[in-house]
Design an enzyme around this catalytic site. Structure first.
Site, short mmCIF file in Angstrom:
data_model
loop_
_atom_site.label_atom_id
_atom_site.label_comp_id
_atom_site.label_asym_id
_atom_site.label_seq_id
_atom_site.Cartn_x
_atom_site.Cartn_y
_atom_site.Cartn_z
N SER A 142 0.79 -1.24 0.00
CA SER A 142 0.03 -0.03 0.13
C SER A 142 0.92 1.37 0.03
CB SER A 142 -0.86 -0.11 1.37
OG SER A 142 -1.77 1.16 1.42
N TYR A 156 -1.92 -1.54 10.24
CA TYR A 156 -1.92 -1.71 8.77
C TYR A 156 -0.69 -1.27 8.01
CZ TYR A 156 -3.91 -1.22 4.01
OH TYR A 156 -4.02 -1.29 2.46
#
Length: 276
Positions: A142, A156
């Site tokens: 990401s 995350y």
């Protein structure tokens, strides 16, 4: 990898979002696709759509957080198609909360699913790729793993940063052996990952990586992934505007942190899409 025709592509988290779009794109290139997800009905719907195009596909229900999941996935793939050529580790979860509010157990859950699933996949599928001396691996990270733009999604972000480093090390090892590695680093993408977010403590809003990054469709990203496999590209960021940000941070990290904090005074905290 010059072609996906008759190749076998295995994708986790493939019932929706980027995983689904990559599966459909790979099928259009002639691949057989193994659609793996904890959502059995969703995975089978994707496999059915692929078979309707004339390509081969099966669905496999697995929980990537389970130690035995990838043995099940490998065995089902080999039983149906006889080989594995591409493995895409795409399953992931997101959690929100201020650092002091996210419990240790939630850190463990996110790291287990996002990061340790890739480790499990490697232990099962790398021996197959190494034995045949060809293949490709895609790991979904990401923008959140490339640079910091929030403080309320640390499990995350940390897991995605680890995936980038893991992927780079694998590229050093595997590229000389004829096996490609791609790390997918999406910016904002319209997926349903937000529907599964667990939240802790007060609402923190949602800061994105920057207003300059448009929200891409999952279909756009799926096409990018397949192109990266075919041209053996390592770093796949979904928007090249991220590069100057990374260069600026690397040249003066303290200034980057201070500037980012200052920008929060005027930046909207409305949702702008997810990083995966």
């Amino acid at each position: 990898m010059e072609s996906l025709t008759k190749r076998t592509v295995v994708i986790t988290g493939a019932a929706s979002g980027i995983g689904r779009s990559t599966a459909m794109s790979a099928a259009r290139k002639g691949a057989n696709v193994v659609v793996a997800d904890c959502d059995h009905l969703g995975a089978e719907a994707v496999a059915t759509s692929i078979r309707a195009t004339g390509a081969g596909a099966i669905s496999v229900q697995i929980d990537v957080g389970d130690d035995a999941a990838f043995e099940v996935l490998r065995d089902a793939t080999l039983a149906e198609f006889g080989s594995v050529d591409v493995i895409m580790n795409n399953a992931g979860v997101l959690t929100k909360g201020l650092p002091e509010h996210i419990p240790v157990a939630e850190w463990e859950r996110v790291i287990n699913i996002n990061l340790m699933s890739v480790v499990r996949s490697n232990s099962v599928f790398l021996p197959l790729l190494l034995e045949q001396g060809t293949g490709h691996m895609v790991n979904t990270a990401s923008f959140a793993g490339l640079f910091g733009y929030s403080f309320d999604r640390l499990p995350y972000s940390a897991s995605k940063a680890a995936i980038i480093q893991l992927s780079e090390g694998l590229a050093f090892y595997l590229k000389p052996k004829g096996i490609g590695v791609t790390v997918l680093c999406p910016g904002p993408v319209a997926t349903n990952i937000a529907s599964t977010i667990k939240s802790f403590g007060p609402d923190t809003g949602t800061r994105g990586p920057g207003a300059q990054f448009k929200v891409r469709s999952a279909d756009e990203v799926g096409e990018m992934v397949v192109d990266a496999i075919l041209c053996n590209r390592f770093m796949l960021q979904t928007d090249d505007q991220v590069v100057p940000i990374l260069q600026s941070r690397a040249s003066d990290w303290d200034s980057f942190i201070d500037t980012t904090i200052s920008s929060w005074d005027t930046q909207s905290t409305k949702p702008t899409g997810t990083g995966k």
